[in-house]
Design a protein around this motif. Structure first.
Motif, PDB file in Angstrom:
ATOM      1  N   MET A   1       0.840  -1.187   0.000  1.00 41.69           N
ATOM      2  CA  MET A   1       0.000   0.000   0.000  1.00 41.69           C
ATOM      3  C   MET A   1       0.888   1.256   0.000  1.00 41.69           C
ATOM      4  O   MET A   1       1.891   1.292   0.691  1.00 41.69           O
TER       5      MET A   1
ATOM      6  N   PHE B   1      -6.953   7.815   3.977  1.00 34.28           N
ATOM      7  CA  PHE B   1      -7.876   7.226   4.954  1.00 34.28           C
ATOM      8  C   PHE B   1      -7.628   7.843   6.330  1.00 34.28           C
ATOM      9  O   PHE B   1      -8.568   8.047   7.094  1.00 34.28           O
TER      10      PHE B   1
ATOM     11  N   TYR C   1     -10.661   9.036   8.745  1.00 31.59           N
ATOM     12  CA  TYR C   1     -10.979   8.385  10.024  1.00 31.59           C
ATOM     13  C   TYR C   1     -10.644   9.268  11.216  1.00 31.59           C
ATOM     14  O   TYR C   1     -11.297   9.168  12.252  1.00 31.59           O
TER      15      TYR C   1
ATOM     16  N   GLN D   1     -20.506   3.779   7.811  1.00 29.83           N
ATOM     17  CA  GLN D   1     -19.863   3.218   6.608  1.00 29.83           C
ATOM     18  C   GLN D   1     -19.030   4.279   5.890  1.00 29.83           C
ATOM     19  O   GLN D   1     -19.354   5.472   5.923  1.00 29.83           O
ATOM     20  N   ASN D   2     -17.979   3.789   5.231  1.00 30.31           N
ATOM     21  CA  ASN D   2     -17.113   4.682   4.435  1.00 30.31           C
ATOM     22  C   ASN D   2     -16.879   3.976   3.098  1.00 30.31           C
ATOM     23  O   ASN D   2     -15.752   3.676   2.721  1.00 30.31           O
TER      24      ASN D   2
ATOM     25  N   SER E   1     -12.354  -3.117   8.201  1.00 33.10           N
ATOM     26  CA  SER E   1     -13.543  -2.720   8.969  1.00 33.10           C
ATOM     27  C   SER E   1     -13.708  -1.208   9.076  1.00 33.10           C
ATOM     28  O   SER E   1     -14.691  -0.731   9.653  1.00 33.10           O
ATOM     29  N   GLY E   2     -12.754  -0.438   8.561  1.00 36.08           N
ATOM     30  CA  GLY E   2     -12.904   1.019   8.490  1.00 36.08           C
ATOM     31  C   GLY E   2     -13.108   1.648   9.860  1.00 36.08           C
ATOM     32  O   GLY E   2     -12.340   1.411  10.791  1.00 36.08           O
TER      33      GLY E   2
ATOM     34  N   PRO F   1     -19.704  -0.512  10.588  1.00 36.28           N
ATOM     35  CA  PRO F   1     -20.365  -1.674   9.994  1.00 36.28           C
ATOM     36  C   PRO F   1     -20.258  -2.937  10.855  1.00 36.28           C
ATOM     37  O   PRO F   1     -21.234  -3.695  10.972  1.00 36.28           O
TER      38      PRO F   1
ATOM     39  N   ASP G   1      -8.321  -3.822  10.223  1.00 34.62           N
ATOM     40  CA  ASP G   1      -8.052  -2.783   9.230  1.00 34.62           C
ATOM     41  C   ASP G   1      -6.590  -2.376   9.386  1.00 34.62           C
ATOM     42  O   ASP G   1      -6.001  -2.530  10.455  1.00 34.62           O
ATOM     43  N   ILE G   2      -6.031  -1.854   8.314  1.00 31.58           N
ATOM     44  CA  ILE G   2      -4.620  -1.447   8.346  1.00 31.58           C
ATOM     45  C   ILE G   2      -4.453  -0.017   8.851  1.00 31.58           C
ATOM     46  O   ILE G   2      -3.345   0.412   9.155  1.00 31.58           O
TER      47      ILE G   2
ATOM     48  N   ALA H   1      -4.619  -6.947   6.014  1.00 31.37           N
ATOM     49  CA  ALA H   1      -5.418  -8.053   5.479  1.00 31.37           C
ATOM     50  C   ALA H   1      -4.769  -8.687   4.262  1.00 31.37           C
ATOM     51  O   ALA H   1      -5.203  -9.750   3.809  1.00 31.37           O
ATOM     52  N   ASP H   2      -3.746  -8.053   3.733  1.00 28.03           N
ATOM     53  CA  ASP H   2      -3.075  -8.547   2.528  1.00 28.03           C
ATOM     54  C   ASP H   2      -1.908  -9.485   2.898  1.00 28.03           C
ATOM     55  O   ASP H   2      -1.087  -9.811   2.054  1.00 28.03           O
TER      56      ASP H   2
ATOM     57  N   ASP I   1     -16.156  -3.437  -0.295  1.00 26.77           N
ATOM     58  CA  ASP I   1     -15.514  -2.382  -1.116  1.00 26.77           C
ATOM     59  C   ASP I   1     -14.044  -2.170  -0.766  1.00 26.77           C
ATOM     60  O   ASP I   1     -13.538  -1.030  -0.807  1.00 26.77           O
ATOM     61  N   SER I   2     -13.342  -3.240  -0.450  1.00 24.19           N
ATOM     62  CA  SER I   2     -11.942  -3.113  -0.039  1.00 24.19           C
ATOM     63  C   SER I   2     -11.017  -4.108  -0.727  1.00 24.19           C
ATOM     64  O   SER I   2      -9.792  -3.928  -0.681  1.00 24.19           O
TER      65      SER I   2
ATOM     66  N   PHE J   1      -6.124  -5.026  -2.228  1.00 20.35           N
ATOM     67  CA  PHE J   1      -5.270  -6.156  -1.859  1.00 20.35           C
ATOM     68  C   PHE J   1      -4.545  -6.701  -3.088  1.00 20.35           C
ATOM     69  O   PHE J   1      -5.111  -7.479  -3.865  1.00 20.35           O
TER      70      PHE J   1
END
Ligand SMILES: C[S@@+](CC[C@H](N)C(=O)[O-])C[C@H]1O[C@@H](n2cnc3c(N)ncnc32)[C@H](O)[C@@H]1O
Length: 269
Positions: free
Chosen positions: A1, A9, A13, A35-36, A64-65, A69, A85-86, A114-115, A132-133, A137
């Motif tokens: 990333m 992000f 956030y 949600q985002n 999970s942003g 959610p 989440d990263i 998550a990657d 939507d993520s 990855f």
């Protein structure tokens, strides 16, 4: 990333609970559950139904942003949800939100890439949800193999890919669409193949592009109405860049040149 991705992000956030962002989410989504992404509460409830959850379920929410959610899902199904989440600001916001919802140990969040290899034991989860993520990855096959590993036999994974290339897209549009985050654009058939290579069975697939077309337009317009307050947070350049981003998403999705597809896959028992 890329660091650019994390910065973008970060700024969302770290101001997530600001009045202006809450107001914009309510105008954009109707029901704001934190949600985002391009999802609405109706869509999320429908997906919870696809996962067949109960009070005994333990769900992994990948990317999970803000945590909204995952908290919404735990309240819907009555079970446990672990969010990863990263983004450290996303996780910090998520932990604060969870405490305010008084869900005890039914909801937990971890700062995790998550990657990469997931920090969970084999066969720990009944279901995985990733909204939507997946487009962030690069190691998507490894990600899906990890999902297979941490799912219980018979467990279900649901993810959306919001950038499946289904028409002609110019290089400028691709650059604009990928301006938020590190992005991979997949043609139709690739996610299906990777799901199978990871040992999962695709049991349902649905085109959910219409939500992205609607949400991106509303988000753009709601932001324009609150331009002054947003510029205080974002600065002129980022505000204008994000407006171009939302306009581009709307054009590409309403013309079906980029599609948003939901995939439901199952680990065999
Ligand atoms: C469009 S947002 C969606 C967030 C959330 N699923 C939602 O619906 O509100 C994409 C999310 O992916 C996260 N992300 C990007 N790359 C990631 C990675 N390698 N591991 C975990 N999370 C990642 C970002 O931090 C961001 O929260």
């Amino acid at each position: 990333m890329t660091s650019r991705n994390v910065d973008l992000f970060d700024s969302t956030y770290s101001h997530f609970e600001a009045d202006v962002l809450g107001r914009i989410r309510r105008k954009t989504f109707g029901e704001d559950f934190g949600q985002n992404s391009w999802t609405t509460a109706d869509e999320y409830r429908r997906w919870a139904g696809w996962l067949g959850l109960s009070g005994r379920s333990h769900v992994l929410e990948v990317a999970s942003g803000s945590g909204g959610p995952a908290i919404f899902l735990a309240e819907l199904c009555g079970g446990r949800v672990t969010g990863i989440d990263i983004n450290k600001h996303g996780i910090a916001t998520a932990i604060e939100r969870a405490a305010a919802h008084d869900l005890g140990d039914r909801v937990a969040f971890r700062l995790t890439d998550a990657d990469a290899v997931l920090p969970f034991a084999d066969q720990m989860f009944d279901a995985i949800l990733c909204v939507d993520s997946a487009n962030h990855f690069p190691e998507r096959l490894r990600v899906l193999k990890e999902w297979h590993r941490v799912l219980k036999p018979g467990g279900i994974a649901l993810f959306t890919d919001p950038v499946v290339v289904t028409g002609l897209v110019s290089k400028d549009e691709l650059a604009e669409r990928s301006s938020v985050g590190s992005f991979l654009f997949a043609p139709p058939g690739v996610n299906e193949r990777l799901i199978a290579e990871a040992g999962l069975a695709l049991i349902r697939q649905e085109d959910v592009t219409a939500n992205a077309a609607m949400v991106s337009k509303r988000w753009h317009d709601a932001r324009a109405e609150d331009r002054e307050a947003l510029v205080q947070i974002e600065g002129d350049e980022r505000y204008a860049g994000l407006q171009r981003f939302f306009a581009t998403v709307h054009h590409l999705t309403s013309e079906r040149r980029l599609s948003r597809i939901a995939y439901l896959a199952q680990r065999s028992s």
